[in-house]
Write a protein that holds these residues in place. Sequence first.
Motif, PDB file in Angstrom:
ATOM      1  N   LEU A  48       0.809  -1.223   0.000  1.00 16.02           N
ATOM      2  CA  LEU A  48       0.000   0.000   0.000  1.00 16.02           C
ATOM      3  C   LEU A  48       0.842   1.272   0.000  1.00 16.02           C
ATOM      4  N   VAL A  49       2.148   1.154   0.276  1.00 19.39           N
ATOM      5  CA  VAL A  49       3.020   2.344   0.223  1.00 19.39           C
ATOM      6  C   VAL A  49       4.177   2.122  -0.756  1.00 19.39           C
ATOM      7  N   HIS A  50       3.965   1.270  -1.723  1.00 25.19           N
ATOM      8  CA  HIS A  50       5.015   0.960  -2.711  1.00 25.19           C
ATOM      9  C   HIS A  50       5.479   2.245  -3.399  1.00 25.19           C
ATOM     10  N   PRO A  51       6.790   2.424  -3.565  1.00 30.27           N
ATOM     11  CA  PRO A  51       7.300   3.676  -4.163  1.00 30.27           C
ATOM     12  C   PRO A  51       6.840   3.922  -5.598  1.00 30.27           C
ATOM     13  N   ASP A  52       6.362   2.892  -6.304  1.00 31.64           N
ATOM     14  CA  ASP A  52       5.872   3.099  -7.666  1.00 31.64           C
ATOM     15  C   ASP A  52       4.487   3.747  -7.703  1.00 31.64           C
ATOM     16  N   LEU A  53       3.828   3.811  -6.536  1.00 36.27           N
ATOM     17  CA  LEU A  53       2.508   4.431  -6.455  1.00 36.27           C
ATOM     18  C   LEU A  53       2.655   5.931  -6.211  1.00 36.27           C
ATOM     19  N   LEU A  54       1.635   6.688  -6.605  1.00 38.06           N
ATOM     20  CA  LEU A  54       1.607   8.111  -6.290  1.00 38.06           C
ATOM     21  C   LEU A  54       1.531   8.278  -4.784  1.00 38.06           C
ATOM     22  N   ASN A  55       2.454   9.038  -4.212  1.00 36.11           N
ATOM     23  CA  ASN A  55       2.459   9.266  -2.773  1.00 36.11           C
ATOM     24  C   ASN A  55       1.162   9.949  -2.339  1.00 36.11           C
ATOM     25  N   ALA A  56       0.558   9.437  -1.258  1.00 36.21           N
ATOM     26  CA  ALA A  56      -0.718   9.979  -0.796  1.00 36.21           C
ATOM     27  C   ALA A  56      -0.633  11.467  -0.487  1.00 36.21           C
TER      28      ALA A  56
END
Length: 474
Positions: A198-206
């Motif tokens: 859920l906090v993978h660096p490939d995701l847009l930071n919340a």
Amino acid sequence: MADVTRQAVEQIVEALGGKDNISSATHCVTRLRLVLHDDEKVDQEKLESLNLVRGSFSTAGQFQVIIGQGTVEKVYAELLPITGLGEASKDETKQAAQEKQNWLQRGVKMLADIFIPILPAIVTAGLLLGLNNLLVGEGIFFDNQSIIDVYPQWADLADIINLIANAAFTFLPALIGWSAVQRFGGSPLLGIVLGLILVHPDLLNAWAYGDAAEAGEIPVWNLFGLEIEQVGYQGQVLPVLIASFVLAKIENFMKRITPDAIEMLVVAPVALLVTGFLSFILIGPVMFTVGNGITDFFVMMFENFSALGGLLYGLLYAPLVVTGLHHTFLAVDLQLVGSDAIDGTFLWPILALSNIAQGSAAFAIMMATRSENMKGLSFTSGISAWLGVTEPAMFGVNLRYKFPFVCAVIGSAIAATYVSLNNVLAGSIGVGGVPGIFSILPEDWIPFLIGMVIVIIVPFVLTYGYAKLKKQDV
């Protein structure tokens, strides 16, 4: 403290209603944790008059007797042969206690079981962020400058400390996932993996979501015509809580229907894959909205009705501790700390002040009492409260006489109103009580210090004055 003898422990058992009234027993660092068949059989006045006992209270289906660090282990060792009970684990005693709880108590207990195990990491991170605040906060030691402004060679040191301190908050979903999946009966390791997903660096930071949404630059996956936002859940509490519950249930279901020979190849991959898809498609977006709604509600309350919000929370926090309901606000604190809407939490400073207030009232009893035993108990429990652990002061001293507890709540409410009016924020969750100042944003230190003065003086003066004027027998 009196010696731990078999006779002294037998007196405790007798005051608890006899050995037949004790269903299960365990202990923590300072307290016996008991499940009784009938709490009404306890002679609480007799129990609290015993030299070994510092106080007692009933909460969440358990009757807890405050003994003290170190001594409680000796008392427990004597208790087992007297009662004929086997040594119960904390989980077994909790399970027995849950049978006596209503749905609200079970819900609060569930949150406590999830968040309390990760508190050491959160508190440690808070203390380290406080150290970082000392280095980077402007105006603390130099006019309009920080230490690293004056001594640039310390900048990298501050940067490393900040990185170490922020890790617990950056990967908070992994910590919650570990604890929550374990609480729901699943594999803790899968909970950690879920949190990291859920906090993978490939995701847009919340924390960059708002700016990306405004610019129309939120990345998406196209799944058979369904667009799924590639958004992480840094600093979010609710998405990982719900996802952890789903993961544990899927894992346990898969274990029941999967042959042992292929369990390792099937159970964890299926559980993580299904939960991952559900998290990004449904759980995450819905809980992200709900979590932000809760944050916005509290922010709105304290921005528009800061005095009223501070007054109410200052009045209610200590009573919430008595009932155990204060655990529900830990999730709110973590949500506020992880929000990009504000710089920190306005609730946690009130918690720290409430702890100090309980300690101040205990110190007043120390000065007012004629009992040498109570003087010692009041002093040690007051110190404990000022260092963030209020149970000995609250249950062992203040609630025993009632009026010190009320005086502490009054002082806490006044200070809470003041710090709320001055928008005092904590950048992290740290140690409650006097060390709590290191979690406060440096620019808010002065109003927080004034709040500390209020909770040191007001509860002490009110408690001591009431004891002397009313000639209370303490």
